[in-house]
Each structure stands twice: as C-alpha cells, then as structure tokens.
Design a protein around this motif. Structure first.
Motif, PDB file in Angstrom:
ATOM      1  N   LYS A  96      14.976 -13.105 -22.166  1.00 54.07           N
ATOM      2  CA  LYS A  96      14.297 -14.399 -21.597  1.00 54.07           C
ATOM      3  C   LYS A  96      15.223 -15.523 -21.479  1.00 54.07           C
ATOM      4  O   LYS A  96      15.863 -15.975 -20.952  1.00 54.07           O
ATOM      5  CB  LYS A  96      12.809 -14.466 -21.023  1.00 54.07           C
ATOM      6  CG  LYS A  96      12.465 -13.307 -21.083  1.00 54.07           C
ATOM      7  CD  LYS A  96      10.617 -13.880 -20.355  1.00 54.07           C
ATOM      8  CE  LYS A  96       9.818 -12.948 -19.439  1.00 54.07           C
ATOM      9  NZ  LYS A  96      10.377 -12.257 -18.653  1.00 54.07           N
ATOM     10  N   ARG A  97      15.602 -15.699 -22.817  1.00 55.89           N
ATOM     11  CA  ARG A  97      16.649 -17.198 -23.156  1.00 55.89           C
ATOM     12  C   ARG A  97      17.375 -16.720 -22.843  1.00 55.89           C
ATOM     13  O   ARG A  97      18.055 -17.643 -22.287  1.00 55.89           O
ATOM     14  CB  ARG A  97      16.404 -16.792 -24.978  1.00 55.89           C
ATOM     15  CG  ARG A  97      17.745 -17.555 -25.689  1.00 55.89           C
ATOM     16  CD  ARG A  97      17.461 -16.883 -26.744  1.00 55.89           C
ATOM     17  NE  ARG A  97      18.726 -15.771 -27.085  1.00 55.89           N
ATOM     18  CZ  ARG A  97      19.339 -15.104 -28.268  1.00 55.89           C
ATOM     19  NH1 ARG A  97      19.116 -16.298 -29.299  1.00 55.89           N
ATOM     20  NH2 ARG A  97      20.721 -14.527 -28.141  1.00 55.89           N
ATOM     21  N   ASP A  98      17.817 -15.508 -22.981  1.00 62.12           N
ATOM     22  CA  ASP A  98      19.827 -15.524 -22.321  1.00 62.12           C
ATOM     23  C   ASP A  98      19.759 -15.598 -20.679  1.00 62.12           C
ATOM     24  O   ASP A  98      20.681 -16.464 -20.679  1.00 62.12           O
ATOM     25  CB  ASP A  98      20.577 -13.898 -23.041  1.00 62.12           C
ATOM     26  CG  ASP A  98      20.786 -14.195 -24.381  1.00 62.12           C
ATOM     27  OD1 ASP A  98      20.201 -14.942 -24.980  1.00 62.12           O
ATOM     28  OD2 ASP A  98      20.530 -12.869 -24.557  1.00 62.12           O
ATOM     29  N   LEU A  99      19.114 -15.473 -20.396  1.00 67.31           N
ATOM     30  CA  LEU A  99      19.088 -15.398 -18.627  1.00 67.31           C
ATOM     31  C   LEU A  99      18.987 -17.126 -18.273  1.00 67.31           C
ATOM     32  O   LEU A  99      19.408 -17.522 -17.641  1.00 67.31           O
ATOM     33  CB  LEU A  99      17.329 -14.824 -18.309  1.00 67.31           C
ATOM     34  CG  LEU A  99      17.639 -15.189 -16.887  1.00 67.31           C
ATOM     35  CD1 LEU A  99      18.555 -15.350 -15.632  1.00 67.31           C
ATOM     36  CD2 LEU A  99      16.536 -15.298 -15.936  1.00 67.31           C
ATOM     37  N   PHE A 100      17.616 -17.829 -19.273  1.00 68.49           N
ATOM     38  CA  PHE A 100      17.164 -19.443 -18.905  1.00 68.49           C
ATOM     39  C   PHE A 100      18.629 -20.455 -19.498  1.00 68.49           C
ATOM     40  O   PHE A 100      19.178 -20.796 -18.429  1.00 68.49           O
ATOM     41  CB  PHE A 100      16.231 -19.792 -19.785  1.00 68.49           C
ATOM     42  CG  PHE A 100      15.398 -21.008 -19.789  1.00 68.49           C
ATOM     43  CD1 PHE A 100      15.764 -21.462 -18.089  1.00 68.49           C
ATOM     44  CD2 PHE A 100      15.768 -21.907 -20.768  1.00 68.49           C
ATOM     45  CE1 PHE A 100      15.020 -22.658 -17.404  1.00 68.49           C
ATOM     46  CE2 PHE A 100      15.087 -23.176 -20.336  1.00 68.49           C
ATOM     47  CZ  PHE A 100      14.642 -23.378 -18.921  1.00 68.49           C
ATOM     48  N   ARG A 101      19.493 -19.904 -20.275  1.00 70.07           N
ATOM     49  CA  ARG A 101      20.358 -20.989 -21.348  1.00 70.07           C
ATOM     50  C   ARG A 101      21.667 -20.553 -20.019  1.00 70.07           C
ATOM     51  O   ARG A 101      21.828 -21.455 -19.350  1.00 70.07           O
ATOM     52  CB  ARG A 101      21.317 -19.920 -22.197  1.00 70.07           C
ATOM     53  CG  ARG A 101      19.724 -20.164 -23.377  1.00 70.07           C
ATOM     54  CD  ARG A 101      20.551 -19.091 -25.136  1.00 70.07           C
ATOM     55  NE  ARG A 101      21.501 -20.453 -25.170  1.00 70.07           N
ATOM     56  CZ  ARG A 101      21.310 -21.382 -26.089  1.00 70.07           C
ATOM     57  NH1 ARG A 101      20.966 -21.636 -26.189  1.00 70.07           N
ATOM     58  NH2 ARG A 101      22.410 -21.519 -26.404  1.00 70.07           N
ATOM     59  N   GLU A 102      21.888 -19.342 -19.741  1.00 72.57           N
ATOM     60  CA  GLU A 102      22.628 -19.077 -18.867  1.00 72.57           C
ATOM     61  C   GLU A 102      22.367 -20.204 -17.169  1.00 72.57           C
ATOM     62  O   GLU A 102      23.577 -20.405 -17.037  1.00 72.57           O
ATOM     63  CB  GLU A 102      22.631 -17.600 -18.020  1.00 72.57           C
ATOM     64  CG  GLU A 102      24.262 -16.986 -16.948  1.00 72.57           C
ATOM     65  CD  GLU A 102      23.646 -15.474 -17.008  1.00 72.57           C
ATOM     66  OE1 GLU A 102      23.400 -14.474 -18.025  1.00 72.57           O
ATOM     67  OE2 GLU A 102      23.491 -15.050 -16.188  1.00 72.57           O
ATOM     68  N   LEU A 103      21.132 -20.095 -17.160  1.00 70.57           N
ATOM     69  CA  LEU A 103      20.371 -21.077 -15.781  1.00 70.57           C
ATOM     70  C   LEU A 103      21.438 -21.829 -15.810  1.00 70.57           C
ATOM     71  O   LEU A 103      21.741 -23.019 -14.998  1.00 70.57           O
ATOM     72  CB  LEU A 103      19.890 -19.944 -15.477  1.00 70.57           C
ATOM     73  CG  LEU A 103      19.507 -18.697 -14.844  1.00 70.57           C
ATOM     74  CD1 LEU A 103      18.058 -18.608 -14.597  1.00 70.57           C
ATOM     75  CD2 LEU A 103      20.022 -18.968 -13.848  1.00 70.57           C
ATOM     76  N   LEU A 104      20.961 -22.255 -17.183  1.00 65.95           N
ATOM     77  CA  LEU A 104      21.129 -23.850 -17.406  1.00 65.95           C
ATOM     78  C   LEU A 104      22.545 -24.842 -17.900  1.00 65.95           C
ATOM     79  O   LEU A 104      22.732 -25.590 -17.693  1.00 65.95           O
ATOM     80  CB  LEU A 104      19.938 -25.164 -18.628  1.00 65.95           C
ATOM     81  CG  LEU A 104      18.351 -24.353 -17.993  1.00 65.95           C
ATOM     82  CD1 LEU A 104      17.517 -25.059 -18.874  1.00 65.95           C
ATOM     83  CD2 LEU A 104      18.429 -24.718 -16.485  1.00 65.95           C
ATOM     84  N   ALA A 105      23.542 -23.413 -18.157  1.00 65.96           N
ATOM     85  CA  ALA A 105      24.631 -23.443 -18.386  1.00 65.96           C
ATOM     86  C   ALA A 105      25.189 -24.518 -17.304  1.00 65.96           C
ATOM     87  O   ALA A 105      26.275 -25.640 -17.919  1.00 65.96           O
ATOM     88  CB  ALA A 105      25.758 -22.646 -18.815  1.00 65.96           C
ATOM     89  N   PRO A 106      25.154 -24.329 -16.158  1.00 64.24           N
ATOM     90  CA  PRO A 106      25.698 -25.560 -15.292  1.00 64.24           C
ATOM     91  C   PRO A 106      25.275 -26.915 -15.686  1.00 64.24           C
ATOM     92  O   PRO A 106      26.208 -28.130 -14.617  1.00 64.24           O
ATOM     93  CB  PRO A 106      25.741 -25.129 -14.032  1.00 64.24           C
ATOM     94  CG  PRO A 106      25.625 -23.830 -13.625  1.00 64.24           C
ATOM     95  CD  PRO A 106      24.521 -23.373 -15.528  1.00 64.24           C
ATOM     96  N   THR A 107      24.363 -27.040 -15.971  1.00 58.91           N
ATOM     97  CA  THR A 107      23.965 -28.520 -16.203  1.00 58.91           C
ATOM     98  C   THR A 107      24.112 -29.418 -17.165  1.00 58.91           C
ATOM     99  O   THR A 107      25.109 -28.991 -17.890  1.00 58.91           O
ATOM    100  CB  THR A 107      22.144 -28.634 -16.339  1.00 58.91           C
ATOM    101  OG1 THR A 107      21.983 -28.388 -17.465  1.00 58.91           O
ATOM    102  CG2 THR A 107      21.361 -27.923 -15.657  1.00 58.91           C
ATOM    103  N   ASP A 108      23.946 -30.967 -17.209  1.00 62.39           N
ATOM    104  CA  ASP A 108      24.633 -31.336 -18.402  1.00 62.39           C
ATOM    105  C   ASP A 108      23.169 -31.657 -19.335  1.00 62.39           C
ATOM    106  O   ASP A 108      23.731 -31.832 -20.572  1.00 62.39           O
ATOM    107  CB  ASP A 108      24.479 -32.741 -17.720  1.00 62.39           C
ATOM    108  CG  ASP A 108      25.601 -33.192 -17.011  1.00 62.39           C
ATOM    109  OD1 ASP A 108      26.511 -32.341 -17.507  1.00 62.39           O
ATOM    110  OD2 ASP A 108      25.630 -33.784 -16.285  1.00 62.39           O
ATOM    111  N   PHE A 109      21.969 -30.283 -19.357  1.00 66.56           N
ATOM    112  CA  PHE A 109      21.817 -29.946 -20.587  1.00 66.56           C
ATOM    113  C   PHE A 109      22.689 -29.364 -21.620  1.00 66.56           C
ATOM    114  O   PHE A 109      22.948 -29.189 -21.716  1.00 66.56           O
ATOM    115  CB  PHE A 109      20.200 -29.606 -20.649  1.00 66.56           C
ATOM    116  CG  PHE A 109      18.893 -30.443 -19.556  1.00 66.56           C
ATOM    117  CD1 PHE A 109      18.639 -31.317 -20.460  1.00 66.56           C
ATOM    118  CD2 PHE A 109      19.108 -30.060 -18.087  1.00 66.56           C
ATOM    119  CE1 PHE A 109      17.440 -31.707 -19.426  1.00 66.56           C
ATOM    120  CE2 PHE A 109      18.017 -30.199 -17.722  1.00 66.56           C
ATOM    121  CZ  PHE A 109      17.480 -31.375 -18.092  1.00 66.56           C
ATOM    122  N   GLY A 110      22.380 -30.353 -22.997  1.00 65.54           N
ATOM    123  CA  GLY A 110      22.968 -29.558 -23.791  1.00 65.54           C
ATOM    124  C   GLY A 110      21.083 -28.514 -25.029  1.00 65.54           C
ATOM    125  O   GLY A 110      20.857 -28.913 -25.047  1.00 65.54           O
TER     126      GLY A 110
END
Ligand code: PMP
Ligand code: GLN
Length: 384
Positions: A296-310
């Motif tokens: 779940k962690r990896d999926l969520f991080r992958e999904l947010l990768a294109p955003t400007d969130f650090g």
C-alpha cells in the motif's frame, strides 16, 4: 440559575484533530485519509469468532480484570515467538480498552505532580495532555530532521532526577520512523542506574518495511525491566473500533497499572477477548502485515510521484508524511489541510497537531491503510 463555575484542566486543548478532520471529511464528502483507520474489514475468522462468542451463553458478563486468561496466554506465546521473551500471563500482561486506556492508566499510575515525562516530538496527540492531567510536566525533545530519528544527546541532556518516564513510539505516528537495536542500547545506557521508567507505544509493531525488523522493548533484556510495552489489536486486525489493546510489563509495574485499570474500566469486552484469543495463535495473519502494508505504501507513493508533494521516507507505520511547500507555497498546514479537504476532496492531518506548541513545518499526514480503489481515487483528486 447561575451555572457552576468550572475552570478547565486542559484549557488549551480542543477536540482531537482526528475527530475534527473526520467530521470535515464527512461534511464535505472528502476521501478520509486523515484519521488513521482501515477501510477494509478484519480477517473473516476473527469476525466469525466474535459472532460465535456473542452467541455463547456465559460469554456476556465481566471478564477478569487483567484480561481473559486464554487471551493473555496467547499474547505471551506471541510475544515469545516474535521477541524471544515470554512474559508471565498472570503477572505481566494486562488487557486494556485499546492502547489509549493503557497509556492513560500507566501515566495515571506512575506520574506524580511535578514529575517530568520526556516526549519526543512530533508526538501522538494524547501523550502531553494525559501527562498534564496527572500534574506531570511534559518535557519535549524534538526528533531530528529530516528522518525524525531520536537525537540521543538531546535526550541525555533533557533527562533529570525528576524524569519519571520516557515515552517512546516505534514505528512512529505520524512519521513512520523506526528505532534500531543501537537506539535501544543507547537508551538503556542513558537510563541505567536511574529510576526512570519507559513507556513504549508499539501499536504499529507489525508495520515495518523493507526487510527491517520491529525492535520491541520486550526483546531488550535490560530495558524491559523498567518498561510498559503497549500494543493494539485495533491496528493488527483492522479493527480500530473494537478498542482492545494490551500492556506487557514486569510484575511490579503491571501491579501498578492494574490498580488504575480496575477503576478506569475494570475490564474489557468479554466476547471480543474470546474472539481475539481464537485467532491470535494464527501467526500467518500478522506475519502477512509488513508485505500487505508495504504494498500500500509503495502504491500510494507511486500514485503521488507525479504531484508536487515531497514524500518523506516511510520505514514503518501506516502514514505518509508529505511536504506541501511546492503545492501551496506560504500556506500554513492547518489552512492547507482544510483547503485540501474542502476543495480537492482529500482529508489529511496537519502535522502541527503533533506539536504541543503547534509548530508548522508545512507537512501533512496521509493514512494509506485503505483499499487500492480508495488510494487511486484520492490520488486522482490530488493529481487533478
Ligand atoms: N498510540 C498511537 C501511536 C496511535 O496511533 C494510536 C491509535 N491510533 C493509539 C496509541 C491508540 O490505540 P487504540 O486505538 O488501541 O486505543
Ligand atoms: N491513532 C489514530 C491516528 O493517528 C487516530 C485515533 C483517534 O482518532 N483517536 O489517526
């Protein structure tokens, strides 16, 4: 009639941020990644066991004050299996109404007015207020940036002869930081030859990632002699609403905890304890959790990768902390969390809620203990 005058014992404390953000999510229809709870059900065998025990005559009355013997036996076996130390179920294990009650009862049992309790910040929201309600003095030591690990020199400098207790939380809420064997050894050295106790909040014990192991204080022969170690079945079995946890502590410490526990709640729901005792021996259920949450962690991080969130690293727990400075420059975290909830439709928790003085580091916390579809829907909104 004039109403009676009442001066609050906690005048600066409002409603818990978790309730506030969950309510805002409900009002606005936002996806709730704020309060930490799963949106999937406990394992089927656990639900079936509860149904069975609810229908069992004789399982509806008070459980023994320290917890059902068969549940304490199962906790002892699980602790031995995972951490190499088998606590005595009769004298060293107490079943509580969630880790929340255990935290409160331990603090009420051991902290006297004027005594200090060392808290590493950011910290779970109840620690400071619960210390203050005992007349204790919270002493806040900042965790080091960027990885939120303890700076043991600062901890050493904050210890005094008045330090009654050190509060640890690993894996850490909100940052996910995890303690290492060296951390525990260092702390053991600092506390050696003192009367300072340890309260180790390990409710996320089964959420440690990337092959690392949870370092339980119960597995540390020196530290466990002075420690109350807490866990929560709410986290382990996706059942935060059941409110069952437990405390492992040496006999003299457990005796003090029980003096308070018996007057706070007396005991914990009987059929629920039976159900937990039925499934706890099945190690596969909790052995699967690191991989389950890491995915779940990896999926969520992958999904947010294109955003400007650090995205900060997440070695454990079920929260993702994110730096939003590139998304909303200059905004404070409370305003940002509210706007994200209202305008984007994703509720989060501002990290300032985990600081006693509301320090703002422009960070927010997402809970990723959600179904894949929920994480994808939230990410769609966040990318939009
Ligand atoms: N400690 C921490 C760090 C937590 O995150 C939580 C719960 N969310 C608790 C304690 C309370 O656990 P419980 O729900 O079992 O009362
Ligand atoms: N521990 C949960 C969290 O950090 C919330 C528990 C609560 O709402 N009291 O989100």
């Amino acid at each position: 009639m004039p109403s009676p005058h009442l001066t609050s014992k906690l005048p600066d404390v409002g409603t818990s941020i978790f309730s506030v953000m969950s309510q805002l999510a409900q009002e606005t229809g936002a996806i709730n990644l704020a309060q930490g709870f799963p949106d999937y059900d406990p394992p089927r065998p656990l639900l079936e066991a509860l149904a069975r025990h609810v229908l069992t005559p004789g399982h509806q009355q008070y459980a023994p004050m320290p917890g059902l013997p068969r549940l304490r036996d199962a906790i002892a076996a699980k602790t031995a299996r995972l951490y190499g130390y088998q606590p005595d179920p009769t004298t060293e294990i107490t079943v509580t109404n969630g880790a929340t009650e255990a935290l409160y009862a331990v603090l009420a049992a051991v902290v006297r007015p004027g005594e200090e309790v060392l808290i590493l910040e950011p910290a779970y929201d109840l620690y400071g207020p619960a210390v203050r309600l005992q007349g204790g003095v919270p002493v806040y030591v900042p965790l080091s940036r960027p990885d939120f690990r303890p700076d043991w020199d600062r901890v050493a400098a904050a210890l005094t002869p008045r330090t009654r207790l050190v509060l640890l939380n690993s894996p850490h809420n909100p940052t996910g930081a995890v303690l290492t064997p060296a951390d525990l050894d260092t702390l053991a050295g600092l506390l050696r030859d003192t009367d300072t106790l340890l309260l180790s909040d390990e409710v996320y014990e089964h959420m440690v990632f990337d092959g690392a192991q949870h370092q339980s204080v119960t597995g540390h022969p020196e530290l466990r002699e002075r420690a109350f170690v807490l866990s929560s079945f709410g986290k382990t079995y996706h059942a935060t609403g059941w409110k069952v946890g437990y405390c492992v502590a040496p006999p003299a410490l457990s005796a003090e905890l029980r003096r308070v526990h018996q007057f706070v709640t007396f005991s914990v729901s009987t059929p629920t304890q039976h159900a937990l005792a039925d499934v706890l021996p099945d190690a596969d259920l909790y052995d699967a959790l690191p991989a389950f949450y890491q995915q779940k962690r990896d999926l969520f991080r992958e999904l947010l990768a294109p955003t400007d969130f650090g995205l900060l690293p997440v070695p454990g727990g079920y929260f993702q902390v994110a730096d939003f400075r590139a998304v909303a420059p200059g905004l404070d975290d409370v305003t940002f969390a509210r706007q994200l909830t209202r305008d984007t439709g994703v509720a989060v928790v501002p990290l300032s809620a985990f600081y006693h003085d509301g320090q703002d580091h422009q960070l927010v916390r997402f809970c990723f203990a959600k179904q894949e579809a929920t994480l994808r829907a939230a990410a769609d909104r966040l990318r939009g």
